[in-house]
Design a protein around this motif. Sequence first.
Motif, short mmCIF file in Angstrom:
data_model
loop_
_atom_site.label_atom_id
_atom_site.label_comp_id
_atom_site.label_asym_id
_atom_site.label_seq_id
_atom_site.Cartn_x
_atom_site.Cartn_y
_atom_site.Cartn_z
N GLY A 105 0.81 -1.21 0.00
CA GLY A 105 0.00 0.00 0.00
C GLY A 105 0.84 1.26 0.00
N MET A 106 1.94 1.25 0.74
CA MET A 106 2.81 2.42 0.79
C MET A 106 3.52 2.64 -0.54
SD MET A 106 4.30 2.10 4.69
CE MET A 106 5.16 3.68 4.71
N VAL A 107 3.96 1.56 -1.17
CA VAL A 107 4.60 1.67 -2.49
C VAL A 107 3.60 2.21 -3.51
CG1 VAL A 107 5.61 0.37 -4.40
CG2 VAL A 107 6.32 -0.11 -2.04
N LEU A 108 2.37 1.70 -3.48
CA LEU A 108 1.35 2.16 -4.42
C LEU A 108 1.01 3.63 -4.17
CD1 LEU A 108 -0.62 1.48 -6.68
CD2 LEU A 108 -2.26 0.72 -4.95
N ALA A 109 0.92 4.03 -2.90
CA ALA A 109 0.64 5.43 -2.58
C ALA A 109 1.74 6.34 -3.09
CB ALA A 109 0.47 5.60 -1.07
N ALA A 110 3.00 5.91 -2.95
CA ALA A 110 4.12 6.72 -3.45
C ALA A 110 4.06 6.84 -4.97
CB ALA A 110 5.44 6.08 -3.02
N PHE A 111 3.69 5.76 -5.65
CA PHE A 111 3.61 5.79 -7.11
C PHE A 111 2.48 6.72 -7.57
CE2 PHE A 111 2.39 3.80 -11.25
CZ PHE A 111 3.57 4.09 -11.92
N CYS A 112 1.34 6.64 -6.85
CA CYS A 112 0.22 7.54 -7.18
C CYS A 112 0.60 9.00 -6.92
CB CYS A 112 -1.00 7.17 -6.34
SG CYS A 112 -1.79 5.62 -6.81
N ASN A 113 1.37 9.24 -5.87
CA ASN A 113 1.86 10.59 -5.58
C ASN A 113 2.66 11.14 -6.76
OD1 ASN A 113 2.60 12.54 -3.02
ND2 ASN A 113 4.27 12.42 -4.48
N TRP A 114 3.51 10.29 -7.33
CA TRP A 114 4.33 10.70 -8.47
C TRP A 114 3.47 10.90 -9.72
CZ3 TRP A 114 6.01 7.45 -12.80
CH2 TRP A 114 6.91 8.12 -13.64
N LEU A 115 2.51 10.00 -9.96
CA LEU A 115 1.66 10.12 -11.14
C LEU A 115 0.81 11.39 -11.10
CD1 LEU A 115 0.34 6.46 -11.65
CD2 LEU A 115 2.06 7.68 -13.01
N ILE A 126 -0.31 9.78 4.54
CA ILE A 126 -0.93 8.55 4.05
C ILE A 126 -0.25 7.34 4.67
CG2 ILE A 126 -1.35 7.15 2.00
CD1 ILE A 126 -3.11 9.64 2.28
N SER A 127 1.08 7.40 4.80
CA SER A 127 1.81 6.30 5.42
C SER A 127 1.36 6.08 6.85
CB SER A 127 3.32 6.58 5.38
OG SER A 127 3.80 6.63 4.06
N CYS A 128 1.15 7.16 7.57
CA CYS A 128 0.73 7.06 8.97
C CYS A 128 -0.68 6.48 9.07
CB CYS A 128 0.78 8.44 9.62
SG CYS A 128 1.24 8.39 11.37
N ILE A 129 -1.55 6.83 8.12
CA ILE A 129 -2.90 6.26 8.09
C ILE A 129 -2.84 4.77 7.80
CG2 ILE A 129 -5.09 6.26 6.83
CD1 ILE A 129 -4.71 9.28 6.43
N LEU A 130 -1.99 4.37 6.84
CA LEU A 130 -1.83 2.95 6.52
C LEU A 130 -1.26 2.19 7.71
CD1 LEU A 130 -0.42 3.21 2.87
CD2 LEU A 130 -2.71 2.45 3.56
N LEU A 131 -0.31 2.80 8.41
CA LEU A 131 0.24 2.18 9.62
C LEU A 131 -0.83 2.01 10.69
CD1 LEU A 131 3.65 4.06 9.88
CD2 LEU A 131 3.36 1.60 9.60
N ALA A 132 -1.66 3.02 10.87
CA ALA A 132 -2.74 2.93 11.85
C ALA A 132 -3.69 1.79 11.48
CB ALA A 132 -3.50 4.25 11.92
N MET A 156 -1.33 11.25 14.90
CA MET A 156 -0.10 11.79 14.32
C MET A 156 -0.25 12.07 12.83
SD MET A 156 1.95 12.39 16.69
CE MET A 156 3.26 12.92 15.58
N SER A 157 -1.11 11.33 12.14
CA SER A 157 -1.32 11.61 10.72
C SER A 157 -1.93 13.00 10.53
CB SER A 157 -2.23 10.54 10.10
OG SER A 157 -3.57 10.65 10.57
#
Length: 204
Positions: A105-115, A126-132, A156-157
């Motif tokens: 999920g974090m990798v996909l979020a980073a890729f979407c951020n770039w796109l 987003i990473s903090c939400i995924l961690l939660a 914290m998110s």
Amino acid sequence: MNREEANQALEIIRRVVSQARDDSSLQNWGAIWMFHGVTNTTGFAGTQWLWSAGHRTPHAYAVLWASILAINIVTIFLFKRGQTAGARSFIERQIWAIWSTLVGGMVLAAFCNWLLGLDRLFMPTISCILLATAFSMMGALMGRIWFWVAAFLAVMSLVMACLPQLAFSMLAGVWFVVQFGAGFTLHRARLRRLASQRPEARLV
């Protein structure tokens, strides 16, 4: 003791043995989590440094995190190699599923951020939400204490969303406290169990 009472007693014994085994399997991840707490914290701190230095293309970040993930995967097998817990337990299968889904999920979020071409990274929040979310799933499986960790990450998110320029540094600190702290607690419980040579009650 009649047959029904015997079956009930046997079921209780099975639950106790299964619980002890699952707790032992979870404790075996303590040292791994401590090590990954350091590597992932380094990765987030490195990401903050790259962002602050003006890197806006994905190449440097991809190299950094590919290296971190490679180290993490290799060390899992190195740490687990010396443990003799037998076949993978239910809890261990769930840990693998939860953390693999989190990383994906974090990798996909980073890729979407770039796109999307976002100038201001939303990745820390987003990473903090995924961690939660991941820790909340762990709470449903392994004990209520993990729900408190999930709630802390959720709060914290929101803080990171308000301070985006410092968000990766904040995420590094939060990640170290959460993962290293949880790993230390589990590892200490494992050492106590090994020292006593007997299964303990549920630890989480």
